[in-house]
Design a protein around this motif. Structure first.
Motif, PDB file in Angstrom:
ATOM      1  N   HIS A 177      35.991  40.108  32.532  1.00 13.47           N
ATOM      2  CA  HIS A 177      34.940  39.109  32.288  1.00 13.47           C
ATOM      3  C   HIS A 177      35.016  38.631  30.842  1.00 13.47           C
ATOM      4  O   HIS A 177      34.947  37.441  30.549  1.00 13.47           O
ATOM      5  CB  HIS A 177      33.572  39.746  32.568  1.00 13.47           C
ATOM      6  CG  HIS A 177      32.418  38.859  32.235  1.00 13.47           C
ATOM      7  ND1 HIS A 177      31.250  39.326  31.705  1.00 13.47           N
ATOM      8  CD2 HIS A 177      32.249  37.516  32.353  1.00 13.47           C
ATOM      9  CE1 HIS A 177      30.409  38.319  31.513  1.00 13.47           C
ATOM     10  NE2 HIS A 177      30.998  37.206  31.890  1.00 13.47           N
TER      11      HIS A 177
ATOM     12  N   GLU B 148      37.588  38.723  28.880  1.00 12.76           N
ATOM     13  CA  GLU B 148      38.876  38.152  28.481  1.00 12.76           C
ATOM     14  C   GLU B 148      39.286  36.901  29.271  1.00 12.76           C
ATOM     15  O   GLU B 148      40.254  36.234  28.908  1.00 12.76           O
ATOM     16  CB  GLU B 148      39.980  39.206  28.590  1.00 12.76           C
ATOM     17  CG  GLU B 148      39.792  40.394  27.644  1.00 12.76           C
ATOM     18  CD  GLU B 148      39.909  40.021  26.167  1.00 12.76           C
ATOM     19  OE1 GLU B 148      40.344  38.886  25.869  1.00 12.76           O
ATOM     20  OE2 GLU B 148      39.545  40.855  25.318  1.00 12.76           O
ATOM     21  N   SER B 149      38.587  36.561  30.348  1.00 11.20           N
ATOM     22  CA  SER B 149      38.942  35.350  31.098  1.00 11.20           C
ATOM     23  C   SER B 149      38.830  34.148  30.168  1.00 11.20           C
ATOM     24  O   SER B 149      37.844  34.006  29.449  1.00 11.20           O
ATOM     25  CB  SER B 149      37.986  35.167  32.277  1.00 11.20           C
ATOM     26  OG  SER B 149      38.143  33.864  32.818  1.00 11.20           O
ATOM     27  N   CYS B 150      39.842  33.285  30.177  1.00 16.94           N
ATOM     28  CA  CYS B 150      39.811  32.152  29.247  1.00 16.94           C
ATOM     29  C   CYS B 150      38.810  31.114  29.701  1.00 16.94           C
ATOM     30  O   CYS B 150      38.349  30.305  28.918  1.00 16.94           O
ATOM     31  CB  CYS B 150      41.201  31.549  29.068  1.00 16.94           C
ATOM     32  SG  CYS B 150      41.665  30.321  30.299  1.00 16.94           S
ATOM     33  N   GLY B 151      38.501  31.107  31.001  1.00 19.90           N
ATOM     34  CA  GLY B 151      37.460  30.197  31.478  1.00 19.90           C
ATOM     35  C   GLY B 151      37.951  28.865  31.997  1.00 19.90           C
ATOM     36  O   GLY B 151      37.158  28.011  32.352  1.00 19.90           O
ATOM     37  N   GLN B 152      39.267  28.670  32.022  1.00 17.32           N
ATOM     38  CA  GLN B 152      39.769  27.386  32.539  1.00 17.32           C
ATOM     39  C   GLN B 152      39.547  27.262  34.046  1.00 17.32           C
ATOM     40  O   GLN B 152      38.933  26.324  34.527  1.00 17.32           O
ATOM     41  CB  GLN B 152      41.281  27.298  32.304  1.00 17.32           C
ATOM     42  CG  GLN B 152      41.717  26.739  30.997  1.00 17.32           C
ATOM     43  CD  GLN B 152      43.226  26.525  30.996  1.00 17.32           C
ATOM     44  OE1 GLN B 152      43.676  25.395  30.949  1.00 17.32           O
ATOM     45  NE2 GLN B 152      43.995  27.583  31.043  1.00 17.32           N
ATOM     46  N   CYS B 153      40.125  28.194  34.798  1.00 15.23           N
ATOM     47  CA  CYS B 153      40.112  28.074  36.254  1.00 15.23           C
ATOM     48  C   CYS B 153      38.815  28.647  36.818  1.00 15.23           C
ATOM     49  O   CYS B 153      38.421  29.763  36.476  1.00 15.23           O
ATOM     50  CB  CYS B 153      41.280  28.846  36.856  1.00 15.23           C
ATOM     51  SG  CYS B 153      42.870  28.289  36.283  1.00 15.23           S
ATOM     52  N   THR B 154      38.219  27.880  37.699  1.00 11.58           N
ATOM     53  CA  THR B 154      36.921  28.276  38.229  1.00 11.58           C
ATOM     54  C   THR B 154      36.906  29.647  38.912  1.00 11.58           C
ATOM     55  O   THR B 154      36.019  30.453  38.631  1.00 11.58           O
ATOM     56  CB  THR B 154      36.405  27.189  39.174  1.00 11.58           C
ATOM     57  OG1 THR B 154      36.461  25.948  38.473  1.00 11.58           O
ATOM     58  CG2 THR B 154      34.970  27.462  39.593  1.00 11.58           C
ATOM     59  N   PRO B 155      37.847  29.958  39.801  1.00 11.81           N
ATOM     60  CA  PRO B 155      37.743  31.251  40.491  1.00 11.81           C
ATOM     61  C   PRO B 155      37.753  32.436  39.527  1.00 11.81           C
ATOM     62  O   PRO B 155      37.070  33.430  39.753  1.00 11.81           O
ATOM     63  CB  PRO B 155      38.988  31.286  41.392  1.00 11.81           C
ATOM     64  CG  PRO B 155      39.390  29.871  41.548  1.00 11.81           C
ATOM     65  CD  PRO B 155      39.013  29.188  40.261  1.00 11.81           C
TER      66      PRO B 155
ATOM     67  N   ARG C  11      37.006  32.224  36.062  1.00 13.57           N
ATOM     68  CA  ARG C  11      35.851  32.123  35.162  1.00 13.57           C
ATOM     69  C   ARG C  11      34.597  32.664  35.844  1.00 13.57           C
ATOM     70  O   ARG C  11      33.884  33.501  35.294  1.00 13.57           O
ATOM     71  CB  ARG C  11      35.641  30.665  34.766  1.00 13.57           C
ATOM     72  CG  ARG C  11      34.433  30.433  33.881  1.00 13.57           C
ATOM     73  CD  ARG C  11      34.269  28.959  33.561  1.00 13.57           C
ATOM     74  NE  ARG C  11      33.858  28.186  34.716  1.00 13.57           N
ATOM     75  CZ  ARG C  11      34.524  27.165  35.243  1.00 13.57           C
ATOM     76  NH1 ARG C  11      35.658  26.775  34.713  1.00 13.57           N
ATOM     77  NH2 ARG C  11      34.064  26.516  36.289  1.00 13.57           N
ATOM     78  N   GLU C  12      34.333  32.174  37.036  1.00 12.27           N
ATOM     79  CA  GLU C  12      33.109  32.566  37.732  1.00 12.27           C
ATOM     80  C   GLU C  12      33.282  33.915  38.417  1.00 12.27           C
ATOM     81  O   GLU C  12      32.339  34.691  38.512  1.00 12.27           O
ATOM     82  CB  GLU C  12      32.718  31.498  38.751  1.00 12.27           C
ATOM     83  CG  GLU C  12      32.535  30.100  38.146  1.00 12.27           C
ATOM     84  CD  GLU C  12      31.424  30.016  37.114  1.00 12.27           C
ATOM     85  OE1 GLU C  12      30.517  30.872  37.139  1.00 12.27           O
ATOM     86  OE2 GLU C  12      31.473  29.109  36.260  1.00 12.27           O
TER      87      GLU C  12
ATOM     88  N   VAL D  94      42.475  22.844  36.897  1.00 11.93           N
ATOM     89  CA  VAL D  94      41.627  24.001  36.618  1.00 11.93           C
ATOM     90  C   VAL D  94      40.533  24.281  37.649  1.00 11.93           C
ATOM     91  O   VAL D  94      40.066  25.409  37.748  1.00 11.93           O
ATOM     92  CB  VAL D  94      40.963  23.901  35.218  1.00 11.93           C
ATOM     93  CG1 VAL D  94      42.024  23.961  34.147  1.00 11.93           C
ATOM     94  CG2 VAL D  94      40.117  22.658  35.076  1.00 11.93           C
TER      95      VAL D  94
ATOM     96  N   GLY E 252      35.594  32.165  29.245  1.00 11.73           N
ATOM     97  CA  GLY E 252      35.032  32.819  30.429  1.00 11.73           C
ATOM     98  C   GLY E 252      33.830  32.054  30.957  1.00 11.73           C
ATOM     99  O   GLY E 252      33.726  30.846  30.779  1.00 11.73           O
TER     100      GLY E 252
END
Lengths: 424, 493
Positions: A343, A345-352, A354-355, B47, B175
């Protein structure tokens, strides 16, 4: 089981030697001989040799190194780049820093050989910033190599130019993903890039780029000196050579071990590492870093430490980070640590991702704080399943795989905790 | 010549140039593949992971937006596996979405809502507290930003980088706590801010101008052409028909504008509403304004023209009317009556050849090309655009027919121009807006239709026609466009 010529030392050759990091020590036992050998070869020959050696990427994915190098277009104008991924960030892994501590010149030499093979003009060693000492040692080695004529213009009179720099990252796990690393090196936010195009075609600054793990580069000089066949003879048919394993947990002798691939897990644990600490018993093992699915004692029986054998058990060799889980460790805590890590370390680009990573951590937080719901364990598995194979990079899978394994294999422990929590 | 690739989407064969992505091909074929981050006018981000499709013979689902079509490829967009992937992709997007649809302006045209009906329809499995983020931020321009509604598709950031080449907007943190925002001390300050509202697939960016004014499902949209400058962007004009109130303008994909339009053009609905419209014909007698009906009005104008004779009539024409109106107008006044003096009414501050590099042009008239062409056809007027207004005034004839610029917002000198004209002998003002009402003593005023209420065409900067094909009913009863007004006038001759 193939050839397991016991305890051959390739990467840890200089272990126990005084001043092992210095150029003089390195030269005293055949250092930079591999480089000299490779300079008598054509680039294509070097690539063929590495291909034939069976060397696979030691960062985690295990992709054949020679094949990766061969993807770089040979006859094109303009610069090509070579990057050493020394951003060792997989939880449980501490092997690359050990190479920098022991023989930084081995990394430098491996890189120069690789540069010659792909025609790179410039290289970078990318190290996470927490490795304060290792950064100093690597920078010192680069300086020494320049002075000795192994780097810079017209290396050893060969006419080949190669410059090498060190770059310190900011410590994000995602910058260990090769395109995330490239973004970071370019001065951008450390986020993986959409593929295709792959780095071999369009990488650093849009130019052909090869990114290899530190340990991978360190294995190259030995292959040059001893030949592909000698390397191929070590380990198993498909997992050739030696591998550094960083083993941790309630065992008598944790640390970094160089073992031929295909080595027996039980022998490793009980003989090399001295077995479990008195009074503790083996509950489970994560064989290849936090993203590798957990294995039960049952699954560990008769296991050998190579890519194929561990994959056959539904896990992976990964970076070679062996985490021993003993009977006193709570799977709730382990799962929470893992969920929180991804959680964070996720960069947050891709929705699956990130969420999904947030959702896993959110559910685990609830369980941990005794707000767990009845269906939570199944939900963890369902969410993790939906996160798999749907994103730009493998971080989402890295979070999903251990979650699925823990909820499946230790679901009862989690459920019991939830029930106790709800009753308390 | 570029190579052609033949492949299939859901069994339909398609040929596309090499390099085309599956998403681009599907977009052209009007096959719907769910997506949030892909936009035909922006680079591929890949993305949102919503556009997953099955490629026959390959193990993993792949995103259509970054998948180049190759020869013989077979794409499936609605297998159970793909549907399940779409459902989950949507669910992930909604995990931390506040679901405040009742107070969200995007409701009714929201990607999340629409896709929920198409691919979702599940019971949410999210039972934990959601991530909270900043709301109702003024980030500059026409924009209000709600970072909690945002799904981080990055369309806005790419628009800023690629279209306006500005760098105020970015994604901060990472995130599920990543947020869209402006860099410290920066605001979004260009002239294209409302495009962010259009391309935002959810209600993260809303328009200050439109916010909380109307629910979108009460609005009817009609295709039109922006009259704000000589680019002539294709637009959709939104009005509530029951009340005849115009609320907003959005760009429609078109040859001259691509996918965008400027913020100046967005305001081109305001002058159309009844409060600012010229509603009645009137004449002034002894300083008193007297409303008259159309018949009486045109009869009086005809008598005046007959009284002084065509040689003492001049025409002062703005370039904000349609080709069809010019044709009818000049056909009668020049062709039939033989009026010789024709002048263009232009804004003296306008810099005709200015261009902002994106869409907005210095020539703020929708139909300069059309007017010039008609003048040339009838052999009247000056073929070089200059400040003819002053000449027209100084050489004033006994009767001047003035086609008043329709849009006050593009014509800063309108009030002072009108003031000057009122002091002349006899000027008949044909006008859409009611600016003339602010000036006492206009001798003759004729209300005409605005661009939204008539059929016709503008010829834009490139000489291309933009068609006003689906007009709304006029908000004012019983008025005509310049063409029909001219025809009715001609009946008195």
């Amino acid at each position: 089981m193939g050839n397991t010529s016991d305890k051959i030392k390739i990467i840890t050759k200089y272990e126990g030697m005084p001043n092992s990091r210095s150029l003089d020590t390195y030269l005293s036992k055949g250092g930079y001989e591999g480089l000299k050998k490779s300079f008598s070869m054509q680039p294509a020959q070097i690539i063929e040799e590495v291909k034939a050696s069976g060397l696979r990427g030691r960062g985690g994915a295990g992709f054949p190194t020679g094949l990766k190098w061969s993807f770089v277009p040979q006859n094109i104008q303009g610069p090509k780049y070579l990057i050493c991924n020394n951003d060792e960030g997989e939880p449980g892994t501490f092997k690359d820093r050990y190479i920098a501590e022991l023989s930084p010149h081995m990394i430098v030499e491996g890189m120069i050989i690789a540069a010659k093979a792909i025609g790179a003009c410039k290289g970078y060693i990318y190290t996470r910033y927490e490795f304060f000492e290792e950064i100093k040692w690597l920078e010192a080695a680069i300086q020494e190599a320049y002075k000795a004529g192994f780097l810079g213009k017209n290396i050893l009179g060969s006419g080949f130019d190669f410059d090498l720099d060190h770059y310190t990252g900011a410590g994000a796990y995602i910058c260990g993903e090769e395109t995330g690393l490239i973004s970071s090196l370019e001065g951008k936010k450390g986020q993986p890039k959409l593929k295709p195009p792959f780095p071999a075609v369009s990488g650093y600054l849009g130019r052909p780029t090869v990114v290899n793990n530190t340990e991978t580069f360190a294995a190259v000089p030995w292959i040059m000196i001893n030949g592909a066949a000698a390397h191929k003879a070590i380990g198993t048919e498909k997992s050739a050579g030696t591998k550094l394993f960083s083993i941790s947990g309630a065992i008598k002798r944790p640390g970094v071990y160089e073992l031929p691939l295909g080595y027996s897990f039980e022998r490793f644990l009980n003989d090399d590492c001295g077995g479990m600490i008195e009074g503790r018993s083996l509950k489970a093992c994560i064989p290849g870093g936090a993203s590798a699915p957990i294995l039960t004692p049952e699954e560990l029986k008769g296991l050998t430490m190579d890519y194929e054998a561990i994959a056959a058990k539904g896990s992976m060799l990964g970076s070679g980070a062996v985490m021993i889980i003993d009977d006193r460790m709570s799977m709730v805590e382990l799962m929470k640590v893992i969920a929180d890590f991804y959680h964070h370390e996720s960069c947050g680009q891709c929705t699956p991702c990130r969420e999904g990573t947030g959702w896993l951590a959110n559910i685990m937080g609830g369980i941990y704080h005794k707000e767990g719901q009845k269906g939570d364990v199944d939900k963890l598995w369902t969410v993790a399943k939906a996160m798999e194979g749907r994103t730009i990079c493998a971080l989402s899978d890295a979070a999903a795989m251990p979650t699925k394994a823990i909820t499946k294999k230790f679901g009862d422990e989690l459920r019991a905790f939830i029930e106790r929590g709800a009753g308390a | 010549m570029s190579e052609t690739i033949n492949f299939k989407i859901d069994g339909q064969s398609v040929s596309v140039p090499k390099g085309t992505t599956v998403m681009q091909a599907a977009y052209q074929m009007k096959i719907k593949i769910p997506h949030f981050c892909w936009h035909p006018g922006l680079s591929v981000a890949g993305v949102c992971r919503f556009c997953l499709v099955k490629v026959e013979g390959r193990p993993k689902l792949e995103i259509a937006c970054n998948l180049q079509a190759s020869e013989g490829m077979e794409i499936l967009t609605d297998t159970p596996e793909v549907k399940e992937a779409h459902k989950w992709a949507l669910e992930f997007h909604l995990v931390n979405h506040p679901l405040d649809c009742p107070i969200c302006d995007q409701a009714g045209e929201c990607g999340l809502q629409n896709y929920y009906m198409e691919v979702g329809k599940y019971q949410s499995q999210m039972e934990r507290p959601k991530v909270l983020k900043p709301k109702a931020l003024d980030v500059g321009g026409d924009l209000v930003l709600d970072t909690e509604r945002c799904i981080l598709c990055s369309r806005c950031v790419r628009f800023e980088k690629e279209v306006t080449k500005s760098e105020a907007l970015g994604i901060f943190d990472r995130g599920d706590h990543a947020i869209i925002g402006t860099y410290p001390g920066k605001k979004i300050e260009h002239k294209y801010t409302t495009n962010l509202v259009d391309i935002c697939p959810v209600g993260a960016f809303t328009s200050k101008d439109f916010r909380f004014k109307q629910r979108v499902w009460f609005l009817k949209d009609k295709q039109s052409v922006c009259p704000g400058c000589s680019t002539g962007c294709s637009i959709d004009l939104f009005a509530k028909e029951q009340t005849g109130t115009y609320y907003r303008i959005k760009p429609r994909e078109g040859e001259s504008n691509g996918y965008w339009m400027c913020d100046t053009g967005r305001g081109m609905y305001r002058h159309l509403n009844i409060e600012t419209r010229q509603r009645f014909h009137y004449v002034s007698k002894n300083g008193q304004k007297i409303d008259i009906d159309q018949k009486e009005s045109l009869n009086q104008l005809a008598s005046k023209i007959k009284e002084v004779g065509p040689e003492h009539v001049s025409l002062l024409v703005s370039a904000q009317y349609t080709n069809e109106e010019y044709e009818a107008f000049f056909d009668f006044f020049v062709g039939k009556l033989g009026v010789k003096k024709v002048y263009q009414w232009r804004e003296p501050t306008e810099k005709l050849n200015d261009f902002d590099g994106i869409l907005l042009r210095g020539d703020r008239n929708s139909n300069t090309h059309g007017l010039m062409a008609t003048l040339k056809k009838y052999g009247v007027g000056n073929q070089k655009i200059g400040n003819e207004f002053d000449i027209a005034v100084s050489s004033a004839a006994k009767v001047v027919i003035a086609l008043v610029p329709e849009i006050p917002a593009t014509f800063p000198s309108l009030q002072s121009n009108l003031q000057t004209l009122v002091s002349l002998n006899f000027v008949s003002f044909w006008t859409v807006n009611s600016e003339i009402e602010k000036i006492k003593g206009a001798k003759h005023v004729v209300p005409v239709k605005g661009f939204s209420e008539k059929k016709g065409s503008f010829t834009n900067h490139f000489g291309k026609l933009g068609h006003l094909t689906s007009p709304f009913v006029s908000v004012i009863e019983g008025i005509n466009c310049v063409a029909s007004t001219t025809r009715k006038l001609s009946e008195y001759f």
